[in-house]
Design a protein around this motif. Structure first.
Motif, PDB file in Angstrom:
ATOM      1  N   ALA A  18       0.825  -1.213   0.000  1.00  0.00           N
ATOM      2  CA  ALA A  18       0.000   0.000   0.000  1.00  0.00           C
ATOM      3  C   ALA A  18       0.857   1.261   0.000  1.00  0.00           C
ATOM      4  N   LEU A  19       2.025   1.215   0.668  1.00  0.00           N
ATOM      5  CA  LEU A  19       2.887   2.398   0.706  1.00  0.00           C
ATOM      6  C   LEU A  19       3.503   2.684  -0.653  1.00  0.00           C
ATOM      7  N   TYR A  20       3.829   1.620  -1.412  1.00  0.00           N
ATOM      8  CA  TYR A  20       4.390   1.834  -2.747  1.00  0.00           C
ATOM      9  C   TYR A  20       3.343   2.422  -3.710  1.00  0.00           C
ATOM     10  N   LEU A  21       2.084   2.286  -3.358  1.00  0.00           N
ATOM     11  CA  LEU A  21       1.028   2.925  -4.165  1.00  0.00           C
ATOM     12  C   LEU A  21       0.857   4.394  -3.797  1.00  0.00           C
ATOM     13  N   ILE A  22       1.639   4.839  -2.781  1.00  0.00           N
ATOM     14  CA  ILE A  22       1.690   6.259  -2.425  1.00  0.00           C
ATOM     15  C   ILE A  22       2.961   6.895  -2.965  1.00  0.00           C
ATOM     16  N   ALA A  23       4.080   6.195  -2.806  1.00  0.00           N
ATOM     17  CA  ALA A  23       5.371   6.722  -3.278  1.00  0.00           C
ATOM     18  C   ALA A  23       6.304   5.558  -3.541  1.00  0.00           C
ATOM     19  N   ASP A  24       7.140   5.722  -4.543  1.00  0.00           N
ATOM     20  CA  ASP A  24       8.104   4.686  -4.899  1.00  0.00           C
ATOM     21  C   ASP A  24       9.413   4.926  -4.147  1.00  0.00           C
ATOM     22  N   GLY A  25       9.361   4.700  -2.847  1.00  0.00           N
ATOM     23  CA  GLY A  25      10.518   4.969  -2.006  1.00  0.00           C
ATOM     24  C   GLY A  25      10.565   6.424  -1.581  1.00  0.00           C
ATOM     25  N   ASP A  26      11.699   6.839  -0.995  1.00  0.00           N
ATOM     26  CA  ASP A  26      11.786   8.233  -0.531  1.00  0.00           C
ATOM     27  C   ASP A  26      12.978   8.973  -1.130  1.00  0.00           C
ATOM     28  N   GLY A  27      13.454   8.495  -2.299  1.00  0.00           N
ATOM     29  CA  GLY A  27      14.594   9.151  -2.915  1.00  0.00           C
ATOM     30  C   GLY A  27      14.229   9.884  -4.185  1.00  0.00           C
ATOM     31  N   ILE A  28      14.737  11.114  -4.303  1.00  0.00           N
ATOM     32  CA  ILE A  28      14.640  11.892  -5.537  1.00  0.00           C
ATOM     33  C   ILE A  28      16.062  12.099  -6.023  1.00  0.00           C
ATOM     34  N   GLY A  29      16.390  11.438  -7.145  1.00  0.00           N
ATOM     35  CA  GLY A  29      17.776  11.485  -7.586  1.00  0.00           C
ATOM     36  C   GLY A  29      18.660  10.789  -6.570  1.00  0.00           C
ATOM     37  N   TYR A  30      19.682  11.530  -6.073  1.00  0.00           N
ATOM     38  CA  TYR A  30      20.579  10.969  -5.067  1.00  0.00           C
ATOM     39  C   TYR A  30      20.234  11.432  -3.659  1.00  0.00           C
ATOM     40  N   GLU A  31      19.094  12.095  -3.501  1.00  0.00           N
ATOM     41  CA  GLU A  31      18.694  12.607  -2.195  1.00  0.00           C
ATOM     42  C   GLU A  31      17.584  11.736  -1.614  1.00  0.00           C
ATOM     43  N   ASN A  32      17.804  11.246  -0.386  1.00  0.00           N
ATOM     44  CA  ASN A  32      16.794  10.447   0.308  1.00  0.00           C
ATOM     45  C   ASN A  32      16.274  11.183   1.521  1.00  0.00           C
ATOM     46  N   ARG A  33      15.027  10.877   1.879  1.00  0.00           N
ATOM     47  CA  ARG A  33      14.425  11.485   3.068  1.00  0.00           C
ATOM     48  C   ARG A  33      14.681  10.660   4.326  1.00  0.00           C
ATOM     49  N   TYR A  34      15.105   9.400   4.163  1.00  0.00           N
ATOM     50  CA  TYR A  34      15.418   8.513   5.303  1.00  0.00           C
ATOM     51  C   TYR A  34      14.238   8.434   6.274  1.00  0.00           C
ATOM     52  N   LEU A  35      13.088   8.100   5.716  1.00  0.00           N
ATOM     53  CA  LEU A  35      11.863   8.090   6.512  1.00  0.00           C
ATOM     54  C   LEU A  35      11.825   6.977   7.551  1.00  0.00           C
ATOM     55  N   PHE A  36      12.567   5.893   7.303  1.00  0.00           N
ATOM     56  CA  PHE A  36      12.513   4.756   8.214  1.00  0.00           C
ATOM     57  C   PHE A  36      13.722   4.759   9.151  1.00  0.00           C
ATOM     58  N   GLN A  37      13.694   5.720  10.071  1.00  0.00           N
ATOM     59  CA  GLN A  37      14.679   5.803  11.155  1.00  0.00           C
ATOM     60  C   GLN A  37      16.110   5.720  10.632  1.00  0.00           C
TER      61      GLN A  37
END
Length: 524
Positions: A184-203
């Motif tokens: 279900a989360l992948y149907l919201i976003a394909d991970g948390d990286g844009i280019g080489y920048e990640n948001r590191y959402l999972f701790q």
């Protein structure tokens, strides 16, 4: 030619030699993965002098020549030379290799494709229902993003979602279905990286895109842990996670799908093949630092997101620029492993491994029965008189020095897989015939009058003996029928010695390379 390739190595050895040297020995391993060198110089006034050079380029050139001539990759080699300029090269493929450290000598691998089984592969599977809830996971994820935006002062850009068809294709390539809440989360976003920048959402872990998740699985070899060689693996143990029996006791498993990367070789994974008391879709930590077993994190992505929300509600976070670090509460986990000293006065019931080091006098093992999950018991430079307490424990890896040589407490032990035995007197190894899962055995420090018993061990895969013990065994009995790797525990053995020994074990060594020559020295 090989002779032209070896001469620069000998020249480098001679050039670095100390005054008064009488001979030099270089044991090397070289191939596309690089080079490794051990050995040193002998001198009249002292036994050994290190400081041997590692002529990397020259060794790589020799390895390339041997790869072209013999097809060896990598190659094991030994070069011996003297001040007169005389030298001798012995080389063979990496089926025979030099072992250094406390157990120095040579190792031969008779079956390079065999791997010891992971205990978790045969654990009782979990039958519980998934704990995750895709609708609740979506609600918590959106709430999590909103609270993060409030802290940062702006919303975080995430990649666009994937399609249901993309998920189904990824699942086909993975050979496993994603847990519904992660799906279900992948149907919201394909991970948390844009280019080489990640948001590191999972701790602190980058949430991998679906394609990266599949690629990670492909590069990881369908969940298999790295193999570090028989000298390290023969007595390896995989610990149980806490809570017990939730995660399979494996260093890696095809059912562990890595979706979060801490970018240091460690990962968050969803476990689609839990142990008896686990739940499909539970979250574990695995990777480079978890070869001795994974860590249980949460029963689902849904629960993990709920935990993150609680930490934000408690103000348990730090803001660093455009990133948020969640602060886990301090807690002292119950010890799983103790290293050093004697058996403690109070043995933690959670103990799974203990290394007892440098104890004067006899070690009493009886208090260890308070640790019902003890799997590794290693006495290093310490001695025990009685193994009876081990009979009641699920010890898999046992290293011990015994005064009596009495192994009857190990008879029919249902868990023991490896034994490193040193004795101060004769030991009858007959009881080992009844140990059903004994796969690794080191008797190089033991006085064993009945070595031919080894030929009857049903599933022995690794055996370490001294040269004299090997001679006795091979003269009086056959090689254990399932032997896969063996160790010649002789620090001063030569590669020629190892080749002759390996041939008696059944390895074809007829094409070993032996080459002699003489350099023109300054004195010559």
């Amino acid at each position: 030619m090989v002779e032209q390739a070896v001469r620069p190595i000998v020249e480098a050895i001679v050039a670095k030699a100390p005054n008064g040297w009488t001979h030099a020995v270089l044991h090397g391993r070289a191939g596309r993965g690089g080079t490794g060198v051990t050995g040193g110089y002998g001198r009249h006034e002292e036994n050994w002098n290190t400081g041997l050079p590692n002529p990397y380029e020259e060794l790589m050139a020799l390895a390339e020549r041997l790869r072209e001539d013999r097809g060896w990759e990598p190659v094991s080699l030994e070069i011996r030379c003297r001040p007169s300029g005389e030298y001798r090269l012995v080389a063979f493929d990496d089926a025979i290799s030099r072992v250094t450290g406390m157990s120095s000598g040579f190792q031969v691998v008779l079956d390079p494709d065999y791997r010891l089984p992971q205990p978790g592969r045969h654990q009782e599977p979990g039958t519980g229902a998934p704990a995750g809830d895709p609708e609740l996971a979506v609600a918590r994820f959106r709430a999590y993003l909103e609270r993060r935006a409030a802290i940062l002062g702006h919303s975080e850009e995430l990649p666009p979602p994937v399609t249901a068809a993309s998920i189904e294709e990824a699942e086909r390539r993975l050979g496993r279905r994603l847990p519904p809440d992660l799906r279900a989360l992948y149907l919201i976003a394909d991970g948390d990286g844009i280019g080489y920048e990640n948001r590191y959402l999972f701790q602190g872990n980058a949430w991998l895109s679906l394609e990266s998740m599949v690629a990670e699985r492909t590069e990881w070899g369908a969940g298999e842990r790295p193999w570090y060689g028989w000298d390290l693996e023969w007595e390896a143990v995989v610990f149980d996670a806490a809570p017990a029996d939730t995660v399979r006791r494996c260093g890696g498993h095809p059912g562990w799908l890595r979706f979060g990367s801490s970018e240091d070789g460690n990962f968050l994974a969803v476990d689609t093949a839990p142990a008896r008391d686990g739940r499909p879709g539970q979250i574990i930590r695995t990777g480079r630092d978890y070869d001795e077993g994974p860590t249980y994190v949460a029963d689902s992505i849904t629960s993990l997101l709920g935990h993150y929300l609680e930490l934000l509600d408690q103000g348990a976070y730090e803001k660093d620029g455009d990133h948020i670090h969640l602060l886990e509460p301090d807690h002292d986990p119950a010890p799983q492993q103790l290293i050093g000293g004697d058996v403690p006065a109070e043995v933690p019931p959670t103990l799974q491994a203990i290394h007892i080091n440098n104890v004067t006098g006899l070690v009493d093992l009886a208090p260890l029965t308070a640790a019902p999950n003890l799997r590794r018991l290693h006495l290093n430079r310490s001695t025990a008189a009685d193994l009876s307490p081990v009979r009641e424990l699920p010890v898999e890896s046992l290293r011990v020095t015994l005064t009596t040589g009495d192994l009857t407490p190990l008879e029919a032990h249902p868990h023991l897989t490896s034994l490193d035995l040193t004795t101060t007197g004769p030991a009858d190894i007959t009881p080992l015939r009844t140990v059903p899962h004994l796969r690794g055995l080191d008797l190089s420090g033991a006085d064993v009058p009945n070595l031919p018993v080894l030929a009857g061990l049903p599933d022995l895969r690794y055996l370490s003996l001294t040269a004299r013990q090997w001679t006795t065994l091979l003269n009086e009995a056959k090689v254990p029928p399932t032997l896969t790797a063996a160790h010649l525990a002789e620090a001063n053995a030569t590669l020629d010695d190892a080749l002759a020994w390996a041939a008696r074990l059944g390895l074809d060594t007829d094409n070993a390379l032996r080459l002699s020559g003489t350099l023109k020295t300054v004195d010559g």
